[in-house]
Design an enzyme around this catalytic site. Structure first.
Site, PDB file in Angstrom:
ATOM      1  N   GLU A 190      10.857  38.901 -28.841  1.00 28.37           N
ATOM      2  CA  GLU A 190      11.578  40.177 -28.950  1.00 28.37           C
ATOM      3  C   GLU A 190      12.378  40.347 -30.241  1.00 28.37           C
ATOM      4  O   GLU A 190      13.612  40.487 -30.213  1.00 28.37           O
ATOM      5  CB  GLU A 190      12.501  40.352 -27.737  1.00 28.37           C
ATOM      6  CG  GLU A 190      11.748  40.383 -26.448  1.00 28.37           C
ATOM      7  CD  GLU A 190      12.606  40.655 -25.207  1.00 28.37           C
ATOM      8  OE1 GLU A 190      12.084  41.198 -24.237  1.00 28.37           O
ATOM      9  OE2 GLU A 190      13.800  40.325 -25.226  1.00 28.37           O
ATOM     10  N   GLU A 383       5.740  39.419 -20.448  1.00 27.99           N
ATOM     11  CA  GLU A 383       6.855  39.440 -19.491  1.00 27.99           C
ATOM     12  C   GLU A 383       6.824  40.760 -18.751  1.00 27.99           C
ATOM     13  O   GLU A 383       6.666  41.816 -19.371  1.00 27.99           O
ATOM     14  CB  GLU A 383       8.216  39.325 -20.191  1.00 27.99           C
ATOM     15  CG  GLU A 383       8.536  37.962 -20.730  1.00 27.99           C
ATOM     16  CD  GLU A 383       9.922  37.892 -21.353  1.00 27.99           C
ATOM     17  OE1 GLU A 383      10.831  38.602 -20.882  1.00 27.99           O
ATOM     18  OE2 GLU A 383      10.085  37.133 -22.325  1.00 27.99           O
TER      19      GLU A 383
HETATM   20  C1  BG6 Z   1      13.436  39.445 -21.785  1.00 27.53           C
HETATM   21  C2  BG6 Z   1      13.722  38.087 -22.356  1.00 27.53           C
HETATM   22  O1  BG6 Z   1      14.023  40.405 -22.582  1.00 27.53           O
HETATM   23  O2  BG6 Z   1      13.992  39.759 -20.546  1.00 27.53           O
HETATM   24  C3  BG6 Z   1      13.995  37.013 -21.319  1.00 27.53           C
HETATM   25  O3  BG6 Z   1      12.682  37.680 -23.207  1.00 27.53           O
HETATM   26  C4  BG6 Z   1      14.889  37.577 -20.243  1.00 27.53           C
HETATM   27  O4  BG6 Z   1      14.540  35.911 -21.968  1.00 27.53           O
HETATM   28  C5  BG6 Z   1      14.159  38.741 -19.572  1.00 27.53           C
HETATM   29  O5  BG6 Z   1      15.275  36.644 -19.294  1.00 27.53           O
HETATM   30  C6  BG6 Z   1      14.900  39.371 -18.408  1.00 27.53           C
HETATM   31  O6  BG6 Z   1      16.187  39.750 -18.812  1.00 27.53           O
HETATM   32  P1  BG6 Z   1      17.486  39.186 -18.097  1.00 27.53           P
HETATM   33  O7  BG6 Z   1      18.574  39.519 -19.024  1.00 27.53           O
HETATM   34  O8  BG6 Z   1      17.576  39.901 -16.811  1.00 27.53           O
HETATM   35  O9  BG6 Z   1      17.289  37.728 -17.934  1.00 27.53           O
END
Ligand code: BG6
Length: 487
Positions: A190, A383
């Site tokens: 990201e 993701e």
């Molecule tokens: C993504 C990241 O933006 O979102 C992860 O690459 C992160 O590292 C995931 O864990 C979910 O976001 P969060 O803040 O709820 O953990």
């Protein structure tokens, strides 16, 4: 009834990041990293979600550095470091054929002297052998929000061009040592989040009211672009079979209304937060709208012609992104050379999570179309998932997370529609996340994303036992059917 299936050889699995699940922050000679200084705040207001939760000011960093009583959840994670054998067995049980994870730079090179930590190399080899044993393919990220603390303290992170070479020294070790385990790599996680957090995104601290804040952030982004491009070059020199992607947060958005002014606001938001990053990484060029943006904001970019050549000669092989949500943009005014807009407005057509993230499965199909037809490179969704505060149901010995099944099902259906009805090329999907781990933005363990439950709380208490949630059982059936069980 539609009955689309994922293409043969589709990489289907889960994702995680070393710093959020390994723990063992002081084991086998690991150096500290930026995440190790983040603290959990028990009084956190979940409704007040802000991207600047990822940021850390110089003052806060210095405070946390000298704080022995704080709650530092990234230091313990879920102790995957010592539990990986059991965890891989469970990954197989929930149907992963692919696992995206990251390597910890500060484990491999703990200090600024550049000496490689052989214990870390041997440890990762054991983990990757374990993946091989279970027939799970790997996608490896080189940097996922865990810059070594020496990079911050001695180099000022990616604000300093010397970090480019430091990153490449680390990449060289990793590409050589682990070349037999994968050909799929991702440079930075990201990159577009660097604009919201210098600390998490680029490894340096900066104050909110620094008069040159924006200029510094864009210079760090530029240096990351160059590092990413040189990482593509290096990967191919070491193994011509290597395929390298980079990774952006999708930042998919809509205009807040049919008013053309809101459409203009959305266009500007998208150029700055989204397209700019893909334009450089996938197309190899700084778009003209960014040079205008820099000029109107008095941003001086420290670049040279050689660097621009590096960017254009070393674009990514595939485009990877994270997708959780979408947002709305509303026009405020354009009385100056810049269009001002408000972002993050609630979309009344979408439900949201407890942390205020709108759930938008159709958005992923739209976004995949936009991305693929703009750059014509294969996509990999690395993701996608839903964070929920959940408890194991002790009476029934289960966790019936129907909302997660719904979330994944609706997104996966839209991905199949993008592939089969829109012609988008997509080579993989790794959901976030195979196993519960510490949330990056809120630092809570209780914001759970996993198919597998881990018995640890926000304070690191619990017996660390792992159990498969209902979503994990469902994921296995769905992945074994190659997606046909979705319909
Ligand atoms: C993504 C990241 O933006 O979102 C992860 O690459 C992160 O590292 C995931 O864990 C979910 O976001 P969060 O803040 O709820 O953990």
């Amino acid at each position: 009834m539609k009955n689309y299936k994922f293409p043969k050889d589709f990489m289907f699995g889960g994702a995680a990041a070393s710093t959020q699940y390994e723990g063992a922050y002081d084991q086998d000679g690991k150096g500290l990293c930026v995440a190790d200084f983040k603290t959990y705040n028990p009084n956190l207001d979940r409704k007040d979600t802000k991207l600047n939760w990822l940021e850390m000011s110089t003052e806060e960093y210095l405070k946390n550095k000298n704080n022995n009583d704080g709650i530092f959840p990234f230091r313990w994670g879920i102790d995957f470091y010592n539990n990986y054998e059991e965890d891989f067995k469970l990954f197989k049980k929930v149907g992963l054929n692919t696992f995206r994870t990251s390597i910890s730079w500060s484990r491999i090179i703990p200090k600024s002297d550049g000496v490689v930590n052989d214990l870390a190399i041997q440890h990762y080899k054991r983990i990757f052998e374990c993946a091989k044993k279970h027939n799970i393919k790997l996608v490896l990220t080189l940097s996922h929000y865990d810059y070594p603390i020496w990079l911050l303290e001695e180099y000022n992170g990616f604000l300093n061009k010397q970090s480019i070479n430091k990153f490449l020294e680390y990449c060289k070790v990793v590409f050589n040592e682990f070349k037999e385990y994968t050909t799929y790599w991702i440079g930075f996680n990201e990159i577009n989040l660097t604009l919201h957090s210098s600390y998490t995104g680029a490894g340096f601290t900066i104050d909110e009211n620094d008069p040159n804040r924006l200029e510094k952030l864009y210079n760090a982004v530029h240096n990351q672009f160059v590092a990413q491009a040189l990482c593509v070059k290096l990967a191919k020199e070491i193994n011509p079979e290597n395929k390298v992607g980079s990774m952006n947060a999708a930042s998919h958005s809509y205009a807040a209304s049919p008013d053309p002014k809101d459409a203009l606001a959305n266009l500007k938001y998208s150029q700055i937060n989204k397209w700019f990053f893909y334009d450089v990484i996938a197309d190899g060029k700084y778009p003209k709208y960014m040079w205008k943006y820099f000029a109107f904001n008095n941003i001086k970019l420290d670049y040279n012609e050689e660097e621009l050549k590096i960017l254009s000669n070393n674009t990514v092989d595939y485009i990877s992104f994270s997708y959780y949500s979408s947002c709305l943009n509303k026009f405020i005014d354009n009385s100056t050379n810049l269009v001002k807009y408000e972002t993050g407005i609630k979309n009344k057509f979408l439900e949201s999570t407890e942390w205020g993230w709108d759930i938008d499965p159709i958005g992923i199909r739209i976004f995949m179309n936009e991305l693929y037809y703009k750059y014509k490179k294969p996509l990999m969704i690395v993701e996608n998932g839903i964070g929920v505060d959940e408890k194991w149901d002790v009476n029934n010995d289960t966790l019936n997370d129907t909302y997660r099944i719904e979330y994944l099902k609706n997104h996966l259906k839209n991905i199949l529609l993008a592939i089969y009805e829109d012609g988008v090329e997509c080579i993989g999907y790794t959901m976030w996340t195979a196993i519960d781990l510490v949330s990056m933005s809120s630092k809570e363990m209780s914001k759970r994303y996993g198919l597998i439950f881990v018995n640890i709380d926000d304070f690191g208490k619990g017996d660390k036992s792992r159990k498969i949630k209902e979503s994990g059982k469902w994921f296995k059936l769905m992945s074994d059917s190659n997606g046909s069980k979705l319909w």
